[in-house]
Design a protein around this motif. Structure first.
Motif, PDB file in Angstrom:
ATOM      1  N   LEU A   1       9.237  13.229   3.934  1.00  0.00           N
ATOM      2  CA  LEU A   1       8.552  12.933   5.193  1.00  0.00           C
ATOM      3  C   LEU A   1       7.037  13.096   5.063  1.00  0.00           C
ATOM      4  O   LEU A   1       6.283  12.534   5.861  1.00  0.00           O
ATOM      5  N   GLY A   2       6.589  13.849   4.069  1.00  0.00           N
ATOM      6  CA  GLY A   2       5.164  14.026   3.832  1.00  0.00           C
ATOM      7  C   GLY A   2       4.526  12.875   3.083  1.00  0.00           C
ATOM      8  O   GLY A   2       3.306  12.844   2.912  1.00  0.00           O
ATOM      9  N   MET A   3       5.340  11.922   2.640  1.00  0.00           N
ATOM     10  CA  MET A   3       4.807  10.764   1.925  1.00  0.00           C
ATOM     11  C   MET A   3       4.361   9.698   2.915  1.00  0.00           C
ATOM     12  O   MET A   3       5.023   9.451   3.921  1.00  0.00           O
ATOM     13  N   ASN A   4       3.267   9.066   2.628  1.00  0.00           N
ATOM     14  CA  ASN A   4       2.722   8.018   3.488  1.00  0.00           C
ATOM     15  C   ASN A   4       3.728   6.895   3.672  1.00  0.00           C
ATOM     16  O   ASN A   4       4.254   6.355   2.704  1.00  0.00           O
ATOM     17  N   GLY A   5       4.030   6.569   4.922  1.00  0.00           N
ATOM     18  CA  GLY A   5       4.915   5.458   5.224  1.00  0.00           C
ATOM     19  C   GLY A   5       6.389   5.778   5.171  1.00  0.00           C
ATOM     20  O   GLY A   5       7.222   4.874   5.302  1.00  0.00           O
TER      21      GLY A   5
ATOM     22  N   GLU B   1       0.829  -1.210   0.000  1.00  0.00           N
ATOM     23  CA  GLU B   1       0.000   0.000   0.000  1.00  0.00           C
ATOM     24  C   GLU B   1       0.862   1.258   0.000  1.00  0.00           C
ATOM     25  O   GLU B   1       0.567   2.232  -0.695  1.00  0.00           O
ATOM     26  N   VAL B   2       1.937   1.239   0.791  1.00  0.00           N
ATOM     27  CA  VAL B   2       2.839   2.385   0.840  1.00  0.00           C
ATOM     28  C   VAL B   2       3.504   2.594  -0.522  1.00  0.00           C
ATOM     29  O   VAL B   2       3.574   3.719  -1.028  1.00  0.00           O
ATOM     30  N   LEU B   3       3.975   1.517  -1.132  1.00  0.00           N
ATOM     31  CA  LEU B   3       4.643   1.630  -2.427  1.00  0.00           C
ATOM     32  C   LEU B   3       3.702   2.164  -3.496  1.00  0.00           C
ATOM     33  O   LEU B   3       4.093   3.005  -4.323  1.00  0.00           O
ATOM     34  N   LEU B   4       2.475   1.709  -3.502  1.00  0.00           N
ATOM     35  CA  LEU B   4       1.502   2.219  -4.467  1.00  0.00           C
ATOM     36  C   LEU B   4       1.251   3.710  -4.244  1.00  0.00           C
ATOM     37  O   LEU B   4       1.188   4.489  -5.210  1.00  0.00           O
ATOM     38  N   ALA B   5       1.127   4.101  -2.982  1.00  0.00           N
ATOM     39  CA  ALA B   5       0.837   5.499  -2.667  1.00  0.00           C
ATOM     40  C   ALA B   5       1.987   6.415  -3.090  1.00  0.00           C
ATOM     41  O   ALA B   5       1.766   7.470  -3.694  1.00  0.00           O
TER      42      ALA B   5
END
Length: 267
Positions: A151-155, A115-119
């Motif tokens: 740091l603003g990216m999910n995960g 999920e993190v990689l897709l986001a």
């Protein structure tokens, strides 16, 4: 000594070049530690990894060993990367989550990581147009702006962001703090025993010269694997077995009883 290829934080494919740095004047114990580790392992100037692939690699390495995350990275690149598949970020952004999770299953926490990689892939494609432009941004934009973006990216936490800044952008003065670095510099007494990861990073980036932070990070990891392990540091059996014995306060390590505890608890 060559840097081991299995060290996903750097390794033979990590880019950069081997260099020699002058030892410090002894006023900073943090620099003295890094100098000692550099002489024991390697002194290397980092940079050169593709920024998006470096981000992917580091996400896969979260909360797992290199032995587990490396095959996941290799499988991911075989399925979604390579010249024949074009832009890695675009390829991942279009991936089926279940297929991606299965591909990276050896890394552990594969549902969460997929999920993190897709986001992050979708965000890179949407905001930068793909991995190539993202790589250019990471290498050339203002350091604080890039770190804030990451740091603003999910995960993506501080360690992941700092690894991208170090291994892809080749930024001096970046000392990523993983579990080894966090444990060792508190155990040594270089950082406060109750310091969190960001607290340890602040101490190291203040006291270690910018050009030494990169190899300081990777050499510390190797030292943590070989000597200063979490539960059985070398000094428990023989103080002379540790190459940093004269620089260490042994916070939370009690050779007389064989006990080891977190430095924060010892304090």
């Amino acid at each position: 000594m060559d840097e081991p290829a299995e060290n996903i934080s750097g390794g033979s494919a990590g880019g950069g070049r081997f260099s020699e740095f002058r030892p410090g004047d002894g006023t900073s114990r943090a620099e003295a530690v890094v100098d000692r580790l550099g002489a024991l392992y390697w002194q290397k100037t980092y940079g050169g990894q593709d920024a998006f692939e470096c981000l992917v690699r580091t996400i896969l390495s979260q909360n797992t060993s290199d032995k587990a995350s490396q095959p996941a990275h290799d499988d991911l690149m075989a399925k979604y990367g390579g010249e024949s598949r074009g832009d890695l970020a675009a390829s991942l952004a279009d991936a089926d989550r279940n297929e991606l999770a299965e591909t990276i299953s050896s890394a552990g926490l594969y549902n969460q990581k997929s999920e993190v990689l897709l986001a992050v892939a979708e965000r890179v494609v949407e905001e930068y147009g793909g991995a190539t432009a993202f790589d250019e941004y990471v290498r050339t934009a203002d350091y604080d702006a890039v770190r804030e973006t990451l740091l603003g990216m999910n995960g993506v936490g501080p360690k992941t962001a700092d690894c991208v800044l170090l291994f892809a952008a080749g930024r001096d003065g970046v000392f990523p703090v993983d579990t080894h670095v966090h444990r060792i510099y508190r155990r040594l007494g270089v950082a406060p025993p109750d310091a969190d990861h960001e607290g340890v990073r602040a101490v190291l980036e203040e006291q270690v010269p910018a050009e030494k932070c990169g190899f300081g990070h990777t050499a510390t990891i190797q030292f943590g694997r070989e000597h200063c392990t979490a539960r059985n540091p070398a000094c428990l059996d023989d103080p002379e077995a540790c190459p940093l014995s004269d620089l260490c306060d042994q916070v939370g390590v009690y050779p007389e009883t064989g006990e080891v505890e977190d430095p924060a608890d010892a304090a």
